[in-house]
Design a protein around this motif. Structure first.
Motif, PDB file in Angstrom:
ATOM      1  N   TRP A  70       0.863  -1.157   0.016  1.00 17.78           N
ATOM      2  CA  TRP A  70       0.030  -0.095  -0.025  1.00 17.78           C
ATOM      3  C   TRP A  70       0.740   1.275   0.108  1.00 17.78           C
ATOM      4  O   TRP A  70       0.573   2.178  -0.698  1.00 17.78           O
ATOM      5  N   THR A  71       2.051   1.346   0.673  1.00 19.11           N
ATOM      6  CA  THR A  71       2.783   2.336   0.850  1.00 19.11           C
ATOM      7  C   THR A  71       3.996   2.461  -0.161  1.00 19.11           C
ATOM      8  O   THR A  71       4.982   3.359  -0.087  1.00 19.11           O
ATOM      9  N   ARG A  72       4.077   1.484  -0.765  1.00 16.23           N
ATOM     10  CA  ARG A  72       4.787   1.161  -2.110  1.00 16.23           C
ATOM     11  C   ARG A  72       6.507   1.326  -1.445  1.00 16.23           C
ATOM     12  O   ARG A  72       7.447   1.949  -1.823  1.00 16.23           O
ATOM     13  N   GLY A  73       6.329   0.688  -0.346  1.00 17.11           N
ATOM     14  CA  GLY A  73       7.752   0.581   0.312  1.00 17.11           C
ATOM     15  C   GLY A  73       8.141   1.618   1.063  1.00 17.11           C
ATOM     16  O   GLY A  73       9.262   1.720   1.612  1.00 17.11           O
ATOM     17  N   ARG A  74       7.224   2.749   1.349  1.00 21.48           N
ATOM     18  CA  ARG A  74       7.857   3.901   2.087  1.00 21.48           C
ATOM     19  C   ARG A  74       7.226   3.642   3.489  1.00 21.48           C
ATOM     20  O   ARG A  74       6.547   2.879   3.940  1.00 21.48           O
ATOM     21  N   PHE A  75       7.688   4.553   4.309  1.00 22.12           N
ATOM     22  CA  PHE A  75       7.270   4.735   5.465  1.00 22.12           C
ATOM     23  C   PHE A  75       7.375   3.539   6.531  1.00 22.12           C
ATOM     24  O   PHE A  75       6.395   2.807   7.108  1.00 22.12           O
ATOM     25  N   LEU A  76       8.712   2.968   6.400  1.00 21.31           N
ATOM     26  CA  LEU A  76       8.974   1.576   7.123  1.00 21.31           C
ATOM     27  C   LEU A  76       8.765   1.778   8.590  1.00 21.31           C
ATOM     28  O   LEU A  76       8.077   0.942   9.257  1.00 21.31           O
ATOM     29  N   TRP A  77       9.030   2.970   9.299  1.00 26.65           N
ATOM     30  CA  TRP A  77       8.410   2.902  10.465  1.00 26.65           C
ATOM     31  C   TRP A  77       6.882   2.763  11.062  1.00 26.65           C
ATOM     32  O   TRP A  77       6.606   2.046  11.976  1.00 26.65           O
ATOM     33  N   MET A  78       6.344   3.566   9.849  1.00 22.16           N
ATOM     34  CA  MET A  78       4.739   3.472  10.056  1.00 22.16           C
ATOM     35  C   MET A  78       4.320   1.617   9.946  1.00 22.16           C
ATOM     36  O   MET A  78       3.545   1.233  10.748  1.00 22.16           O
ATOM     37  N   ARG A  79       5.046   1.118   9.139  1.00 27.45           N
ATOM     38  CA  ARG A  79       4.734  -0.374   8.964  1.00 27.45           C
ATOM     39  C   ARG A  79       5.154  -1.122   9.998  1.00 27.45           C
ATOM     40  O   ARG A  79       4.424  -2.176  10.474  1.00 27.45           O
ATOM     41  N   THR A  80       6.397  -1.086  10.709  1.00 27.62           N
ATOM     42  CA  THR A  80       6.765  -1.949  11.781  1.00 27.62           C
ATOM     43  C   THR A  80       6.000  -1.615  12.909  1.00 27.62           C
ATOM     44  O   THR A  80       5.515  -2.531  13.836  1.00 27.62           O
ATOM     45  N   ILE A  81       5.871  -0.443  13.185  1.00 27.28           N
ATOM     46  CA  ILE A  81       4.833  -0.084  14.484  1.00 27.28           C
ATOM     47  C   ILE A  81       3.494  -0.353  14.161  1.00 27.28           C
ATOM     48  O   ILE A  81       2.747  -1.068  15.134  1.00 27.28           O
ATOM     49  N   THR A  94       2.973  -4.137  14.123  1.00 30.88           N
ATOM     50  CA  THR A  94       3.282  -4.823  15.757  1.00 30.88           C
ATOM     51  C   THR A  94       2.045  -4.357  16.656  1.00 30.88           C
ATOM     52  O   THR A  94       1.764  -5.178  17.440  1.00 30.88           O
ATOM     53  N   ALA A  95       1.338  -3.021  16.453  1.00 31.27           N
ATOM     54  CA  ALA A  95       0.420  -2.774  17.494  1.00 31.27           C
ATOM     55  C   ALA A  95      -0.890  -3.611  17.056  1.00 31.27           C
ATOM     56  O   ALA A  95      -1.629  -4.157  18.197  1.00 31.27           O
ATOM     57  N   VAL A  96      -1.061  -4.129  15.955  1.00 27.57           N
ATOM     58  CA  VAL A  96      -2.304  -5.086  15.378  1.00 27.57           C
ATOM     59  C   VAL A  96      -1.976  -6.333  15.955  1.00 27.57           C
ATOM     60  O   VAL A  96      -2.780  -7.197  16.742  1.00 27.57           O
ATOM     61  N   GLY A  97      -0.620  -6.959  15.806  1.00 29.63           N
ATOM     62  CA  GLY A  97      -0.182  -8.369  16.251  1.00 29.63           C
ATOM     63  C   GLY A  97      -0.511  -8.508  17.499  1.00 29.63           C
ATOM     64  O   GLY A  97      -0.827  -9.543  18.316  1.00 29.63           O
ATOM     65  N   GLU A  98       0.188  -7.462  18.427  1.00 32.26           N
ATOM     66  CA  GLU A  98       0.384  -7.532  19.748  1.00 32.26           C
ATOM     67  C   GLU A  98      -0.916  -7.190  20.470  1.00 32.26           C
ATOM     68  O   GLU A  98      -1.048  -7.887  21.460  1.00 32.26           O
ATOM     69  N   LEU A  99      -1.854  -6.664  19.774  1.00 31.12           N
ATOM     70  CA  LEU A  99      -3.300  -6.523  20.477  1.00 31.12           C
ATOM     71  C   LEU A  99      -3.832  -8.072  20.581  1.00 31.12           C
ATOM     72  O   LEU A  99      -4.698  -8.425  21.205  1.00 31.12           O
ATOM     73  N   ILE A 100      -3.819  -8.654  19.311  1.00 30.76           N
ATOM     74  CA  ILE A 100      -4.313 -10.119  19.414  1.00 30.76           C
ATOM     75  C   ILE A 100      -3.544 -10.947  20.046  1.00 30.76           C
ATOM     76  O   ILE A 100      -4.167 -11.636  21.149  1.00 30.76           O
ATOM     77  N   ASP A 101      -2.170 -10.742  20.243  1.00 34.38           N
ATOM     78  CA  ASP A 101      -1.423 -11.575  21.119  1.00 34.38           C
ATOM     79  C   ASP A 101      -1.761 -11.511  22.513  1.00 34.38           C
ATOM     80  O   ASP A 101      -2.092 -12.624  23.089  1.00 34.38           O
ATOM     81  N   SER A 102      -1.722 -10.184  23.022  1.00 31.73           N
ATOM     82  CA  SER A 102      -1.976 -10.122  24.499  1.00 31.73           C
ATOM     83  C   SER A 102      -3.399 -10.478  24.955  1.00 31.73           C
ATOM     84  O   SER A 102      -3.600 -11.077  26.079  1.00 31.73           O
ATOM     85  N   THR A 106       4.225  -2.641  22.627  1.00 34.61           N
ATOM     86  CA  THR A 106       4.252  -1.619  21.489  1.00 34.61           C
ATOM     87  C   THR A 106       5.196  -0.470  21.617  1.00 34.61           C
ATOM     88  O   THR A 106       5.875  -0.039  20.693  1.00 34.61           O
ATOM     89  N   ALA A 107       5.371  -0.126  22.708  1.00 32.89           N
ATOM     90  CA  ALA A 107       6.460   1.026  23.161  1.00 32.89           C
ATOM     91  C   ALA A 107       7.708   0.564  22.899  1.00 32.89           C
ATOM     92  O   ALA A 107       8.607   1.329  22.307  1.00 32.89           O
ATOM     93  N   TRP A 108       8.072  -0.854  23.268  1.00 36.75           N
ATOM     94  CA  TRP A 108       9.371  -1.252  22.818  1.00 36.75           C
ATOM     95  C   TRP A 108       9.564  -1.430  21.407  1.00 36.75           C
ATOM     96  O   TRP A 108      10.581  -1.149  20.993  1.00 36.75           O
ATOM     97  N   GLU A 109       8.555  -1.657  20.626  1.00 35.02           N
ATOM     98  CA  GLU A 109       8.815  -1.512  19.179  1.00 35.02           C
ATOM     99  C   GLU A 109       8.955  -0.180  18.475  1.00 35.02           C
ATOM    100  O   GLU A 109      10.124   0.103  17.667  1.00 35.02           O
ATOM    101  N   VAL A 110       8.278   0.895  19.247  1.00 33.57           N
ATOM    102  CA  VAL A 110       8.688   2.149  18.841  1.00 33.57           C
ATOM    103  C   VAL A 110      10.160   2.577  18.954  1.00 33.57           C
ATOM    104  O   VAL A 110      10.896   3.270  18.234  1.00 33.57           O
ATOM    105  N   LEU A 111      10.804   2.067  20.469  1.00 31.68           N
ATOM    106  CA  LEU A 111      11.811   2.576  20.607  1.00 31.68           C
ATOM    107  C   LEU A 111      13.082   1.734  20.073  1.00 31.68           C
ATOM    108  O   LEU A 111      14.169   2.135  19.778  1.00 31.68           O
TER     109      LEU A 111
END
Length: 236
Positions: A146-157, A160-168, A197-202
């Motif tokens: 969707w982002t054509r490979g841009r905004f890596l920080w947005m994709r990683t965070i 992770t926010a979605v995956g961790e929500l399901i996981d926790s 999620t904060a860990w992923e941001v850091l």
């Protein structure tokens, strides 16, 4: 953009490290609930596994970004198999008759305390990991398109926010609902989610560096345009 599925020099190393981290998160930190007095938040209760488990999601982001969803899917299944094997062998070892002597009696008690998690906790941990990891990889892969490979920080965070929500959510409700009060389950699950999620941001600068290094060394930057996203296969 690299489309060819070829041998990668660092994939096996990443896979082995990922499995080690995953086993540590479940067998070293999962059984302990810790408490810290944090500024602005007060007393925060959390599972000690948070020291390890967010690293597994960092690996998921790296594998998906560099090698593609299929390579991360294989890593998730390897991690799942390792968790299952370790859980079974832990129960077999605990069930073996103990040699006589006070030392071995105390040793047995320690093993039961550390490795004798109930099957409810084991199942919760494995199901939460499996679900959260695949969702994390799926969101990461789709956001890259969707982002054509841009905004890596947005994709990683974001992934992770979605995956961790399901996981926790899955882990704490499956493992402890009816054992802890509903308030405690929600409070600990929420604290885990926020901290992970904060860990992923850091960790974003580290993630950028590792991904950049691997893309250069592997000459790989996979886009999952035609990928079959079923989780029920290990083929790449």
């Amino acid at each position: 953009m690299s489309e060819a599925r070829s041998h990668h020099r660092y994939y096996d190393l990443l896979l082995a490290t990922f499995v080690v981290v995953l086993l540590c998160s479940n067998f070293i930190g999962a059984g302990k609930v810790a408490q810290l007095d944090l500024p602005y938040f007060g007393n925060v209760i959390f599972g000690a596994g948070i020291l390890f488990f967010p690293i597994a999601y960092l690996f998921g982001d790296i594998l998906t970004e560099v090698y593609g969803y299929a390579y991360d899917r294989r890593a998730v299944w390897m991690g799942f198999a390792a968790l299952a094997f370790a859980a079974i062998m832990a129960q077999i070892t605990i069930a073996l008759p103990v040699a006589p002597g006070s030392y071995m009696a105390q040793y047995q008690q320690g093993m039961e305390l550390v490795f004798g998690n109930s099957w409810r906790v084991v199942i919760a941990s494995m199901l939460a990991f499996w679900s959260g990891s695949f969702i994390n990889a799926y969101v990461m892969a789709k956001m890259k398109i969707w982002t054509r490979g841009r905004f890596l920080w947005m994709r990683t965070i974001g992934s992770t926010a979605v995956g961790e929500l399901i996981d926790s959510s899955l882990f704490y409700f499956i493992a402890f609902y009816g054992i802890w009060s509903t308030h405690e389950v929600i409070a600990v699950a929420l604290a885990q989610y926020v901290l992970k999620t904060a860990w992923e941001v850091l960790a974003t600068p580290l993630t950028y560096w590792i991904i950049g290094f691997l893309k250069r060394k592997e000459a790989a930057d996979y886009y999952d345009i035609h990928t079959n996203f079923t989780p029920f296969r290990v083929k790449v």
